[in-house]
Design an enzyme around this catalytic site. Structure first.
Site, PDB file in Angstrom:
ATOM      1  N   VAL A  64       0.658  -1.747  -0.009  1.00 24.28           N
ATOM      2  CA  VAL A  64       0.154  -0.172  -0.034  1.00 24.28           C
ATOM      3  C   VAL A  64       0.812   0.810  -0.513  1.00 24.28           C
ATOM      4  O   VAL A  64       0.452   2.361  -0.383  1.00 24.28           O
ATOM      5  CB  VAL A  64      -1.108  -0.043   0.838  1.00 24.28           C
ATOM      6  CG1 VAL A  64      -1.968  -0.870   0.852  1.00 24.28           C
ATOM      7  CG2 VAL A  64      -0.342  -0.162   2.903  1.00 24.28           C
ATOM      8  N   ASN A  90      -7.877  -0.800   5.480  1.00 25.93           N
ATOM      9  CA  ASN A  90      -7.108  -1.779   7.077  1.00 25.93           C
ATOM     10  C   ASN A  90      -5.372  -1.730   6.897  1.00 25.93           C
ATOM     11  O   ASN A  90      -5.117  -1.597   7.558  1.00 25.93           O
ATOM     12  CB  ASN A  90      -7.803  -3.045   6.952  1.00 25.93           C
ATOM     13  CG  ASN A  90      -6.764  -3.471   8.008  1.00 25.93           C
ATOM     14  OD1 ASN A  90      -6.845  -4.087   9.431  1.00 25.93           O
ATOM     15  ND2 ASN A  90      -6.302  -4.496   8.021  1.00 25.93           N
ATOM     16  N   SER A 142      -7.558   3.427  14.820  1.00 27.97           N
ATOM     17  CA  SER A 142      -7.085   3.549  16.583  1.00 27.97           C
ATOM     18  C   SER A 142      -7.640   3.895  18.101  1.00 27.97           C
ATOM     19  O   SER A 142      -7.460   6.047  17.330  1.00 27.97           O
ATOM     20  CB  SER A 142      -5.982   2.931  16.376  1.00 27.97           C
ATOM     21  OG  SER A 142      -4.840   2.821  17.772  1.00 27.97           O
ATOM     22  N   TYR A 155       3.600   5.804  15.184  1.00 31.61           N
ATOM     23  CA  TYR A 155       2.119   5.083  15.222  1.00 31.61           C
ATOM     24  C   TYR A 155       0.667   5.958  15.520  1.00 31.61           C
ATOM     25  O   TYR A 155      -0.297   6.017  14.942  1.00 31.61           O
ATOM     26  CB  TYR A 155       1.686   3.645  15.912  1.00 31.61           C
ATOM     27  CG  TYR A 155       1.153   3.537  15.844  1.00 31.61           C
ATOM     28  CD1 TYR A 155       0.580   2.104  14.729  1.00 31.61           C
ATOM     29  CD2 TYR A 155      -0.100   3.176  17.452  1.00 31.61           C
ATOM     30  CE1 TYR A 155      -0.259   1.322  14.860  1.00 31.61           C
ATOM     31  CE2 TYR A 155      -1.302   2.666  16.937  1.00 31.61           C
ATOM     32  CZ  TYR A 155      -1.443   1.746  15.695  1.00 31.61           C
ATOM     33  OH  TYR A 155      -2.962   1.096  16.002  1.00 31.61           O
ATOM     34  N   ALA A 157       0.844   9.285  15.169  1.00 31.21           N
ATOM     35  CA  ALA A 157       0.509  10.297  14.737  1.00 31.21           C
ATOM     36  C   ALA A 157      -0.190   9.774  13.164  1.00 31.21           C
ATOM     37  O   ALA A 157      -0.630  10.382  12.333  1.00 31.21           O
ATOM     38  CB  ALA A 157       1.921  11.371  14.719  1.00 31.21           C
ATOM     39  N   SER A 158       0.386   9.045  12.729  1.00 28.20           N
ATOM     40  CA  SER A 158      -0.162   7.666  11.818  1.00 28.20           C
ATOM     41  C   SER A 158      -2.156   7.959  12.240  1.00 28.20           C
ATOM     42  O   SER A 158      -2.441   8.173  11.050  1.00 28.20           O
ATOM     43  CB  SER A 158       0.478   6.860  11.418  1.00 28.20           C
ATOM     44  OG  SER A 158       0.466   5.317  12.148  1.00 28.20           O
ATOM     45  N   LYS A 159      -1.672   7.472  13.460  1.00 24.76           N
ATOM     46  CA  LYS A 159      -3.561   6.745  13.494  1.00 24.76           C
ATOM     47  C   LYS A 159      -4.463   8.526  13.497  1.00 24.76           C
ATOM     48  O   LYS A 159      -5.564   8.261  13.677  1.00 24.76           O
ATOM     49  CB  LYS A 159      -3.620   6.545  14.463  1.00 24.76           C
ATOM     50  CG  LYS A 159      -2.923   4.789  14.490  1.00 24.76           C
ATOM     51  CD  LYS A 159      -3.987   3.912  13.379  1.00 24.76           C
ATOM     52  CE  LYS A 159      -3.490   2.445  12.605  1.00 24.76           C
ATOM     53  NZ  LYS A 159      -4.152   2.236  11.904  1.00 24.76           N
ATOM     54  N   ILE A 188      -6.941  -4.848  20.686  1.00 26.54           N
ATOM     55  CA  ILE A 188      -7.463  -6.269  19.784  1.00 26.54           C
ATOM     56  C   ILE A 188      -6.168  -7.322  19.719  1.00 26.54           C
ATOM     57  O   ILE A 188      -5.833  -7.069  19.032  1.00 26.54           O
ATOM     58  CB  ILE A 188      -8.130  -6.429  17.815  1.00 26.54           C
ATOM     59  CG1 ILE A 188      -8.805  -4.864  18.574  1.00 26.54           C
ATOM     60  CG2 ILE A 188      -7.864  -7.387  17.583  1.00 26.54           C
ATOM     61  CD1 ILE A 188     -10.152  -4.963  19.487  1.00 26.54           C
TER      62      ILE A 188
END
Length: 250
Positions: A64, A90, A142, A155, A157-159, A188
């Protein structure tokens, strides 16, 4: 149920964990499913499983973070089935790393997959949805996109970026009959989480942070994706659904 019997679903990161559960949920409910993964071995295994279970699938090898590979995967899907009705956006990666230790290359890698890859996929699929008159997109964010957590600056920052990308897409694409929402899972249990956290950490996390007293499963998240893609969510766009066992209620 066969809510998606006339639909085509395009699912990234679909060869394991939450992505695989999402693909299974749409397939069980009758959708034709394009399964996108960057792992040949995992893709082959899922392909064989789904064929054995009688699902109509199209396995697609793509990274991706490479927009040209995503464009090709979209083209192949449309060539096979003529349209894409549902995008389950996803694919993602995660690992722990203290803020002061994050290297430039690790920062770029995280954002290349989790945010850039989300944009590339959403944009290319949206262009097809505009041509066909509409569709629905669900982006994977998230709880880390809503609140901070130590050792996950890249992580988080990306979410967080995905949440605002989702809202902006919803504003721009609503007039094109495209709904866009995000799902924000909490803890999860997946192969990715198991590679990061010890059993002791998980027990303490449940005890101190999750009111329902258990971690979530990929099927829990897949249910939220199925709801948002269904006609039951026909007037829902530009929002996030949190699937966290009550964690953010503290």
């Amino acid at each position: 149920m066969a809510r998606f019997s006339s639909k085509v679903a395009f699912i990234t990161g679909a060869s394991r964990g939450i992505g695989k559960a999402i693909a299974e949920r749409f397939a069980v409910e009758g959708a034709k499913v394009a399964i996108v993964s960057n792992s040949v071995e995992e893709l082959n295994a899922v392909e064989q499983q789904f064929i054995n279970e009688g699902y109509e699938i199209l396995p697609l090898l793509a990274d991706v973070s490479d927009s040209s590979q995503i464009e090709r995967a979209v083209e192949l899907t449309v060539s096979q089935w003529g349209r894409i009705d549902i995008l389950a956006n996803n694919a993602g990666i995660a690992w722990e790393e203290e803020f002061l230790d994050i290297t430039d290359s690790n920062w770029r890698k995280m954002l290349d997959v989790n945010l850039n890859g989300m944009f590339y996929t959403a944009q290319r699929v949206s262009r097809q949805m505009v041509k066909q008159g509409g569709g629905t997109i669900i982006n994977m964010s998230s709880t880390n996109g809503i609140v901070g957590e130590k050792n996950y600056a890249h992580y988080n920052a990306s979410k967080g970026g995905i949440v605002l990308l989702t809202k902006t897409m919803a504003l721009e694409l609503g007039a094109r009959n495209i709904r866009v929402n995000a799902v924000c899972p909490g803890y999860i249990q997946t192969p990715m989480s198991e590679a990061i956290d010890s059993a002791e950490f998980i027990e303490e996390y449940i005890r101190n942070k999750i009111p329902l007293g258990k971690v979530g499963t990929p099927a829990d998240v897949a249910g939220a994706f199925a709801f948002l893609a269904s006609d039951d969510a026909a007037f829902i766009t530009g929002t996030t659904i949190v699937v966290d066992g009550g964690q953010l209620a503290f």
